[in-house]
Design a protein around this motif. Structure first.
Motif, PDB file in Angstrom:
ATOM      1  N   UNK A  80      14.760  84.585  46.936  1.00  0.00           N
ATOM      2  CA  UNK A  80      13.502  85.281  47.246  1.00  0.00           C
ATOM      3  C   UNK A  80      13.313  85.247  48.744  1.00  0.00           C
ATOM      4  N   UNK A  81      12.996  86.357  49.375  1.00  0.00           N
ATOM      5  CA  UNK A  81      13.222  87.701  48.874  1.00  0.00           C
ATOM      6  C   UNK A  81      14.709  88.023  48.864  1.00  0.00           C
ATOM      7  N   UNK A  82      15.162  89.028  48.258  1.00  0.00           N
ATOM      8  CA  UNK A  82      14.450  90.215  47.817  1.00  0.00           C
ATOM      9  C   UNK A  82      13.912  90.115  46.396  1.00  0.00           C
ATOM     10  N   UNK A  83      14.340  89.124  45.629  1.00  0.00           N
ATOM     11  CA  UNK A  83      13.882  89.016  44.244  1.00  0.00           C
ATOM     12  C   UNK A  83      12.476  88.421  44.190  1.00  0.00           C
ATOM     13  N   UNK A  84      11.727  88.721  43.133  1.00  0.00           N
ATOM     14  CA  UNK A  84      10.391  88.134  43.005  1.00  0.00           C
ATOM     15  C   UNK A  84      10.461  86.602  43.026  1.00  0.00           C
ATOM     16  N   UNK A  85       9.479  85.982  43.646  1.00  0.00           N
ATOM     17  CA  UNK A  85       9.464  84.523  43.796  1.00  0.00           C
ATOM     18  C   UNK A  85       9.591  83.819  42.443  1.00  0.00           C
ATOM     19  N   UNK A  86       8.846  84.268  41.431  1.00  0.00           N
ATOM     20  CA  UNK A  86       8.870  83.558  40.148  1.00  0.00           C
ATOM     21  C   UNK A  86      10.245  83.659  39.487  1.00  0.00           C
ATOM     22  N   UNK A  87      10.999  84.709  39.751  1.00  0.00           N
ATOM     23  CA  UNK A  87      12.365  84.814  39.216  1.00  0.00           C
ATOM     24  C   UNK A  87      13.253  83.792  39.918  1.00  0.00           C
ATOM     25  N   UNK A  88      13.155  83.718  41.237  1.00  0.00           N
ATOM     26  CA  UNK A  88      13.949  82.745  41.994  1.00  0.00           C
ATOM     27  C   UNK A  88      13.621  81.313  41.576  1.00  0.00           C
ATOM     28  N   UNK A  89      12.340  81.032  41.332  1.00  0.00           N
ATOM     29  CA  UNK A  89      11.943  79.680  40.922  1.00  0.00           C
ATOM     30  C   UNK A  89      12.423  79.360  39.505  1.00  0.00           C
ATOM     31  N   UNK A  90      12.454  80.348  38.636  1.00  0.00           N
ATOM     32  CA  UNK A  90      12.902  80.127  37.249  1.00  0.00           C
ATOM     33  C   UNK A  90      14.400  79.840  37.185  1.00  0.00           C
ATOM     34  N   UNK A  91      15.167  80.396  38.123  1.00  0.00           N
ATOM     35  CA  UNK A  91      16.626  80.274  38.117  1.00  0.00           C
ATOM     36  C   UNK A  91      17.108  79.644  39.426  1.00  0.00           C
ATOM     37  N   UNK A  92      16.901  78.321  39.598  1.00  0.00           N
ATOM     38  CA  UNK A  92      17.244  77.685  40.872  1.00  0.00           C
ATOM     39  C   UNK A  92      18.755  77.612  41.115  1.00  0.00           C
ATOM     40  N   UNK A  93      19.107  77.707  42.396  1.00  0.00           N
ATOM     41  CA  UNK A  93      20.506  77.548  42.791  1.00  0.00           C
ATOM     42  C   UNK A  93      21.008  76.179  42.355  1.00  0.00           C
ATOM     43  N   UNK A  94      22.266  76.125  41.995  1.00  0.00           N
ATOM     44  CA  UNK A  94      22.890  74.881  41.564  1.00  0.00           C
ATOM     45  C   UNK A  94      22.777  74.631  40.077  1.00  0.00           C
ATOM     46  N   UNK A  95      21.676  75.081  39.457  1.00  0.00           N
ATOM     47  CA  UNK A  95      21.481  74.905  38.021  1.00  0.00           C
ATOM     48  C   UNK A  95      21.668  76.213  37.256  1.00  0.00           C
ATOM     49  N   UNK A  96      21.813  77.294  37.997  1.00  0.00           N
ATOM     50  CA  UNK A  96      21.898  78.616  37.391  1.00  0.00           C
ATOM     51  C   UNK A  96      23.279  79.215  37.611  1.00  0.00           C
ATOM     52  N   UNK A  97      23.889  79.648  36.543  1.00  0.00           N
ATOM     53  CA  UNK A  97      25.138  80.420  36.639  1.00  0.00           C
ATOM     54  C   UNK A  97      24.719  81.875  36.754  1.00  0.00           C
ATOM     55  N   UNK A  98      25.001  82.473  37.902  1.00  0.00           N
ATOM     56  CA  UNK A  98      24.638  83.871  38.092  1.00  0.00           C
ATOM     57  C   UNK A  98      25.860  84.751  37.855  1.00  0.00           C
ATOM     58  N   UNK A  99      25.713  85.692  36.932  1.00  0.00           N
ATOM     59  CA  UNK A  99      26.782  86.648  36.675  1.00  0.00           C
ATOM     60  C   UNK A  99      26.699  87.745  37.721  1.00  0.00           C
ATOM     61  N   UNK A 100      27.843  88.100  38.253  1.00  0.00           N
ATOM     62  CA  UNK A 100      27.913  89.112  39.306  1.00  0.00           C
ATOM     63  C   UNK A 100      29.142  89.985  39.099  1.00  0.00           C
ATOM     64  N   UNK A 101      29.074  91.144  39.665  1.00  0.00           N
ATOM     65  CA  UNK A 101      30.234  92.040  39.806  1.00  0.00           C
ATOM     66  C   UNK A 101      30.955  92.317  38.489  1.00  0.00           C
ATOM     67  N   UNK A 102      30.184  92.499  37.422  1.00  0.00           N
ATOM     68  CA  UNK A 102      30.773  92.893  36.133  1.00  0.00           C
ATOM     69  C   UNK A 102      30.941  94.404  36.194  1.00  0.00           C
ATOM     70  N   UNK A 103      32.117  94.813  36.661  1.00  0.00           N
ATOM     71  CA  UNK A 103      32.408  96.218  36.935  1.00  0.00           C
ATOM     72  C   UNK A 103      33.699  96.633  36.220  1.00  0.00           C
ATOM     73  N   UNK A 104      33.668  97.794  35.613  1.00  0.00           N
ATOM     74  CA  UNK A 104      34.849  98.345  34.925  1.00  0.00           C
ATOM     75  C   UNK A 104      35.070  99.761  35.444  1.00  0.00           C
ATOM     76  N   UNK A 105      36.309 100.055  35.804  1.00  0.00           N
ATOM     77  CA  UNK A 105      36.626 101.422  36.251  1.00  0.00           C
ATOM     78  C   UNK A 105      36.262 102.405  35.129  1.00  0.00           C
TER      79      UNK A 105
END
Length: 186
Positions: A80-105
Motif C-alpha cells: 500500500x499504495x497502490x493497493x488499498x491499505x486494508x488489503x495490504x494489512x490482511x495479507x502481510x509480507x512474509x506470511x502471504x504467498x502472492x501468486x504472480x505472472x500466471x500467463x499463458x500464450x
C-alpha cells in the motif's frame, strides 16, 4: 494436441519466461513494461530463483521446447499504495504467498495449463510451512481472468466498486492447505 512439461524454471528458461510475461503485459494488459510494476519480469532470476521462498514455474511445449506459460509465487504481500491499505494489512509480507505472472500464450489457452500451474504453486506454498494465506490480484479486463480466479478463490475486494473505481483490480484469496500453528516448524 501438444504435450506439456511443467517444472521450476531454470536459467535456460528465463528468456522464454520473460518473453511470455512481456508479451502478456503488452498484448493483454495494454500497459507495456512499467518498471514499478514489472521489475520482476526483467530480472526473474533475482525475483524468483534466488529467494528460497519464491518460485517461478514454466510450462514447456514438449514438441519444440518453448516456454508457453509462466506462474510465480513470492512472499511479498500486496503493498500500500497502490493497493488499498486494508488489503495490504490482511495479507502481510512474509506470511502471504502472492501468486504472480500466471500467463499463458493465447494459442495454448483452454488446455488446463494455468490451473495446473496454480496447483503446483499452492503445493509449493503449503510445503513452505510459513505461509498463512495465498493472495493475488487480477485485471478483470483480461479475457477469462476474472472467471478463472473466481473458480479458484474468493474475492476480498473489487476496486471497481470503489468510488472512482480505484485501479479496477480485483483482489482474491485462494484457499490452500496451510500448516496449523501446532504443526508449523515440525
Amino acid at each position: 494436441m501438444p504435450s506439456y512439461c511443467i517444472r521450476p524454471a531454470g536459467p535456460d528458461d528465463l528468456d522464454g519466461a520473460r518473453a511470455v510475461m512481456l508479451d502478456t503485459v503488452y498484448r493483454d494488459f495494454g500497459t507495456g513494461y512499467v518498471p514499478r510494476w514489472h521489475g520482476d519480469v526483467v530480472d526473474p532470476a533475482a525475483a524468483y530463483l534466488a529467494p528460497a521462498r519464491h518460485t517461478l514455474l514454466v510450462a514447456v511445449d514438449e514438441s519444440d521446447g518453448g516456454v508457453v506459460a509462466t506462474a510465480a509465487l513470492d512472499s511479498r504481500g500486496p503493498a500500500h499504495p497502490p493497493n488499498p491499505r486494508f488489503v495490504a494489512e490482511r495479507f502481510p509480507s512474509g506470511e502471504t504467498a502472492q501468486l504472480r505472472r500466471v500467463y499463458v500464450r493465447p494459442e495454448h489457452r483452454r488446455r488446463g495449463l494455468a490451473r495446473r500451474l496454480v496447483a503446483e504453486l499452492l503445493a509449493f506454498a503449503a510445503a513452505d510451512g510459513g505461509y498463512r494465506s495465498v493472495y493475488l490480484h487480477t485485471d478483470p479486463s483480461v479475457p477469462g481472468a476474472e472467471g478463472f480466479w473466481r473458480s479458484l478463490g474468493k474475492v476480498v475486494h473489487d476496486e471497481r466498486e470503489d468510488a472512482g473505481g480505484g485501479q479496477a483490480i480485483i483482489h482474491f484469496e485462494v484457499p490452500f492447505d496451510a500448516p496449523s500453528p501446532a504443526t508449523k516448524g515440525r
